[in-house]
Every structure is written in C-alpha cells, then in structure tokens.
Motif scaffolding. Sequence first.
Motif, PDB file in Angstrom:
ATOM      1  N   UNK A 165       0.762  -1.178  -0.029  1.00 27.15           N
ATOM      2  CA  UNK A 165       0.215  -0.011  -0.025  1.00 27.15           C
ATOM      3  C   UNK A 165       0.697   1.226  -0.123  1.00 27.15           C
ATOM      4  N   UNK A 166       2.077   1.136   0.765  1.00 26.41           N
ATOM      5  CA  UNK A 166       2.939   2.516   0.765  1.00 26.41           C
ATOM      6  C   UNK A 166       3.450   2.580  -0.559  1.00 26.41           C
ATOM      7  N   UNK A 167       3.973   1.533  -1.068  1.00 28.12           N
ATOM      8  CA  UNK A 167       4.495   1.723  -2.433  1.00 28.12           C
ATOM      9  C   UNK A 167       3.615   2.362  -3.379  1.00 28.12           C
ATOM     10  N   UNK A 191       1.997   7.030  -6.539  1.00 26.95           N
ATOM     11  CA  UNK A 191       1.116   8.031  -6.814  1.00 26.95           C
ATOM     12  C   UNK A 191       1.686   9.507  -6.533  1.00 26.95           C
ATOM     13  N   UNK A 192       2.377   9.476  -5.322  1.00 24.69           N
ATOM     14  CA  UNK A 192       3.166  10.769  -5.154  1.00 24.69           C
ATOM     15  C   UNK A 192       4.222  10.936  -6.393  1.00 24.69           C
ATOM     16  N   UNK A 250       5.946  14.431 -10.657  1.00 25.65           N
ATOM     17  CA  UNK A 250       6.380  14.551 -11.912  1.00 25.65           C
ATOM     18  C   UNK A 250       5.381  15.393 -12.627  1.00 25.65           C
ATOM     19  N   UNK A 251       4.135  15.190 -12.499  1.00 21.95           N
ATOM     20  CA  UNK A 251       3.325  16.287 -13.117  1.00 21.95           C
ATOM     21  C   UNK A 251       3.390  17.547 -12.743  1.00 21.95           C
ATOM     22  N   UNK A 252       3.488  17.798 -11.379  1.00 22.93           N
ATOM     23  CA  UNK A 252       3.849  19.379 -11.066  1.00 22.93           C
ATOM     24  C   UNK A 252       5.164  19.776 -11.550  1.00 22.93           C
ATOM     25  N   UNK A 253       6.186  18.994 -11.782  1.00 25.49           N
ATOM     26  CA  UNK A 253       7.505  19.272 -12.417  1.00 25.49           C
ATOM     27  C   UNK A 253       7.032  19.600 -13.707  1.00 25.49           C
TER      28      UNK A 253
END
Length: 182
Positions: free
Chosen positions: A119-121, A126-127, A132-135
């Motif tokens: 789940x953490x992975x 997602x993060x 990457x999208x923000x970048x």
Amino acid sequence: MEDINVKSVRYPKATDEKLEKISLKLGRPKKLVVIQMVNYFYGTKKDPIDFNDELLKKELVNGVNRIISFFKKQEKDFLLPMFTDSNGLTIIAKEHTEYFKIIWQHLQKEEKKSDRLSNRMGQLEKEIARTQQYYNEKSKLKSSFREILNYYINQRESLGWPVSAAKKEELQSHVRKSLENI
C-alpha cells in the motif's frame, strides 16, 4: 475293450433320493458322484460312519494353533514396535503442530507487513506521479513566464524612454492578463 460298468450296487430308495439331490447340487451324474465318494474315503482313510473324525479335529486344531502362533509372532515382531513408534510419532506430530501454529502466526504478520508495504509503495508511486506532473507544469509555467517576460522586455524596449503613460498602462495590463492566464 473291456466294459468298466461291470459291477452294480443296490441301495434303498431314500438313499437314491439323497444321491439324486447331491448329484444335482454338484452338477454331476450319480455314477460319477459315487466314484468320487469312494475315491475320497479311500484316499483319506476316513470312516464314513464316524462323523466326529478325530483326524479332522486334530488337523483343524493344528491349523488353528498355527494361525494363532503366526498372529502372536506378527504382533510381537510388527505391531508392538509399531505402537511404540506411533507414540513417539504422536508426540513429534504434536510438537510440529505447535511449530506450524507459530509459523502460521509469523506468516500472517509478514503478510500484513507486506500488504502495508505494498500500500505504501502504491502511495509513493502516486506521489511520484503527482510530483512529476507538478514538475512538468512548473516547466510549462516557467516557459510561459519567460515568453511573457521576453514580450514585456521587447515591447518596453520598442517604446523607448519617453513613453506615454497610456502605452505603459496598456503593456502592464497585457502582461497582467497573460500572467493570470498561466
């Protein structure tokens, strides 16, 4: 060729009926049954009058004794060691059951840990995708801002130093609108 049917035996009608039943039951002719009875008594040397044949009793007793001694020997050689070993195996099986329970509990804990890790992975993926999208958006934003700034500088240079206030105001409003549209 000599005829083998030379002799005859006379017997009562009740005996004939019994012989008839025996021959029908065995599926043989009466003559053959009589011959076989004679051969049987001749070979075994039994007296047909003696229903309590002592030889037969002795044979049966000897057979039963042999069977009983065989069973006792088998019991001594195989069953007793097997029972002794089975007690030890039962103890070992109980210990293994306890070990398996401990291993099962450990596996359940590890499964929970691996589920949490998975789940953490998934969250990290997602993060990372969002970062990457923000970048990418930041790169686009920088590019748009660079274009607006270049446009502003070029327009400001083309106006020269003594510029009217209306022209400056028009340039500023255009730049502000362009920045809001980013």
